[in-house]
Motif scaffolding. Structure first.
Motif, PDB file in Angstrom:
ATOM      1  N   ARG A 197       0.820  -1.124   0.002  1.00  0.00           N
ATOM      2  CA  ARG A 197       0.038   0.091   0.000  1.00  0.00           C
ATOM      3  C   ARG A 197       1.103   1.164  -0.037  1.00  0.00           C
ATOM      4  NH1 ARG A 197      -4.189  -3.058   2.726  1.00  0.00           N
ATOM      5  NH2 ARG A 197      -3.453  -2.986   4.637  1.00  0.00           N
ATOM      6  N   ILE A 198       1.983   1.059   0.689  1.00  0.00           N
ATOM      7  CA  ILE A 198       2.893   2.337   0.375  1.00  0.00           C
ATOM      8  C   ILE A 198       3.153   2.718  -0.858  1.00  0.00           C
ATOM      9  CG2 ILE A 198       5.330   3.199   1.192  1.00  0.00           C
ATOM     10  CD1 ILE A 198       5.212   1.359   3.720  1.00  0.00           C
ATOM     11  N   SER A 201       0.650   4.859  -2.370  1.00  0.00           N
ATOM     12  CA  SER A 201       0.480   6.104  -1.850  1.00  0.00           C
ATOM     13  C   SER A 201       0.481   7.295  -2.904  1.00  0.00           C
ATOM     14  CB  SER A 201       1.710   6.576  -0.782  1.00  0.00           C
ATOM     15  OG  SER A 201       1.799   8.032  -0.334  1.00  0.00           O
ATOM     16  N   ARG A 203       2.038  10.183  -2.328  1.00  0.00           N
ATOM     17  CA  ARG A 203       3.144  10.912  -2.257  1.00  0.00           C
ATOM     18  C   ARG A 203       4.146  10.376  -3.125  1.00  0.00           C
ATOM     19  NH1 ARG A 203       3.659  14.004   2.475  1.00  0.00           N
ATOM     20  NH2 ARG A 203       5.646  14.033   2.278  1.00  0.00           N
ATOM     21  N   GLU A 206       6.945   8.029  -1.876  1.00  0.00           N
ATOM     22  CA  GLU A 206       6.419   6.579  -1.798  1.00  0.00           C
ATOM     23  C   GLU A 206       6.150   5.670  -2.641  1.00  0.00           C
ATOM     24  OE1 GLU A 206       5.194   8.504   2.888  1.00  0.00           O
ATOM     25  OE2 GLU A 206       3.804   7.612   1.225  1.00  0.00           O
ATOM     26  N   THR A 207       5.406   6.385  -3.687  1.00  0.00           N
ATOM     27  CA  THR A 207       5.143   5.626  -4.931  1.00  0.00           C
ATOM     28  C   THR A 207       6.183   5.148  -5.615  1.00  0.00           C
ATOM     29  OG1 THR A 207       3.196   6.961  -5.236  1.00  0.00           O
ATOM     30  CG2 THR A 207       3.947   5.811  -7.126  1.00  0.00           C
ATOM     31  N   ALA A 229       5.347   4.334   5.717  1.00  0.00           N
ATOM     32  CA  ALA A 229       5.004   5.597   5.000  1.00  0.00           C
ATOM     33  C   ALA A 229       4.909   6.883   6.167  1.00  0.00           C
ATOM     34  CB  ALA A 229       3.411   5.476   4.270  1.00  0.00           C
ATOM     35  N   ASP A 233      -1.249   3.375   7.979  1.00  0.00           N
ATOM     36  CA  ASP A 233      -1.673   2.550   6.900  1.00  0.00           C
ATOM     37  C   ASP A 233      -3.296   2.804   6.749  1.00  0.00           C
ATOM     38  OD1 ASP A 233      -1.581   0.214   4.815  1.00  0.00           O
ATOM     39  OD2 ASP A 233      -3.026  -0.618   6.475  1.00  0.00           O
ATOM     40  N   LEU A 236      -3.336   6.327   5.010  1.00  0.00           N
ATOM     41  CA  LEU A 236      -2.424   6.751   4.010  1.00  0.00           C
ATOM     42  C   LEU A 236      -3.582   7.167   2.490  1.00  0.00           C
ATOM     43  CD1 LEU A 236       0.363   6.136   2.802  1.00  0.00           C
ATOM     44  CD2 LEU A 236      -0.429   3.897   1.959  1.00  0.00           C
ATOM     45  N   ASP A 237      -3.099   8.057   1.915  1.00  0.00           N
ATOM     46  CA  ASP A 237      -3.940   8.576   0.742  1.00  0.00           C
ATOM     47  C   ASP A 237      -3.351   7.620  -0.504  1.00  0.00           C
ATOM     48  OD1 ASP A 237      -5.407  10.637   1.939  1.00  0.00           O
ATOM     49  OD2 ASP A 237      -3.253  11.778   2.053  1.00  0.00           O
ATOM     50  N   ILE A 238      -4.298   6.977  -1.061  1.00  0.00           N
ATOM     51  CA  ILE A 238      -4.264   5.965  -2.129  1.00  0.00           C
ATOM     52  C   ILE A 238      -4.608   6.497  -3.457  1.00  0.00           C
ATOM     53  CG2 ILE A 238      -4.840   3.678  -3.110  1.00  0.00           C
ATOM     54  CD1 ILE A 238      -3.074   3.546  -0.651  1.00  0.00           C
TER      55      ILE A 238
END
Length: 265
Positions: A197-198, A201, A203, A206-207, A229, A233, A236-238
């Motif tokens: 999931r990080i 993200s 960001r 992080e992506t 991140a 978790d 976190l903005d996905i």
């Protein structure tokens, strides 16, 4: 190999149903779009990619590996190793190849145009592991085809690898959260949901981390591993911040045409 498609389909359906049931019982995050709409789009993306691949590349990688095996084509046939060692080595090597393929799809702009469809999803669950542009699927087939011929991977190794690839994509994208006492030790070996999931993200720093799809060793070895991140978790903005409107992330036509549109910053 005989019955290859049945083996792959059986594992695919089994893992998908298992993870969907787990997500329904104990979801880690709330879907901002709604499962029916997202599932329909993601499954249609898989279907369109499968159709394109069948039309343009009708011969399976397992069949090609079997042909190469019969003619002793590839580096592994120059080395005196047992068959089981060759199978294991080929699976590990392909794991690394897909790591680098994934990383290059982030770093090369025209490849990112295709791969961003996967990251435009504002939520990730088991169906997100199926959400790839058909042209990316076709390019990935080409990368693996070259690797099969150069490496001389046994047909059994390719069949097992493709099964692992599909099962891992479903597993590590699934909308579940493993207990910390299980998640932390497990991610020392394989990619977990929280680790991946990080990678989804909003960001960029992080992506552009945690590229591994199965074995975590490649991120650690090549310096792209991110343990945590900036946000938790749960918070976190996905997804990609520039593609958050419903028609942008759940419209099949929009997603198929997205690589050819003017790109948003």
């Amino acid at each position: 190999m005989e019955h290859e498609s049945l083996y792959r389909l059986g594992v695919f359906v089994g893992v998908m149903l298992l993870m969907m049931a787990w997500e329904a019982i104990a979801p880690a995050r709330t879907d901002p779009v709604g499962r029916p709409r997202r599932w329909r789009t993601n499954l249609l993306m898989l279907l369109s990619g499968s159709v394109l691949l069948r039309l343009l590349a009708p011969i399976s990688l397992v069949a090609i590996a079997g042909w190469a095996q019969q003619h002793d084509i590839g580096a592994l046939y120059l080395i005196d190793l047992s068959f089981s060692v060759k199978v294991l080595l080929a699976i590990v090597m392909f794991d690394m190849i897909i790591y680098w393929q994934h990383r290059l799809f982030h770093q090369i702009p025209w490849l990112w145009r295709l791969h961003q469809i996967h990251h435009a999803d504002p939520h990730i669950d088991s169906t997100s592991g199926l959400r790839f542009h058909p042209l990316e699927i076709l390019l990935s087939y080409g990368v693996k085809l070259v690797a099969v011929l150069l490496l001389g991977a046994p047909a059994l190794a390719i069949m097992l690898f493709e099964i692992i690839l599909n099962a891992s994509a479903i597993f590590n994208h699934s909308n579940i959260r493993l207990p910390a006492r299980i998640e932390w030790p497990l991610r020392q070996i394989i990619v977990t949901q929280q680790m991946h999931r990080i990678h989804h993200s909003q960001r960029p720093e992080e992506t552009n981390s945690n590229y591994s799809f199965n074995l975590t060793v490649w991120d650690k070895l090549f310096g792209s591993y991110r343990k945590t991140a900036t946000k938790t978790d749960q918070e976190l903005d996905i997804g990609l911040v520039q593609y958050q409107k419903p028609e942008q992330n759940s419209g099949l036509g929009y997603l198929l045409s997205l690589p050819f549109r003017r790109q948003k910053p």
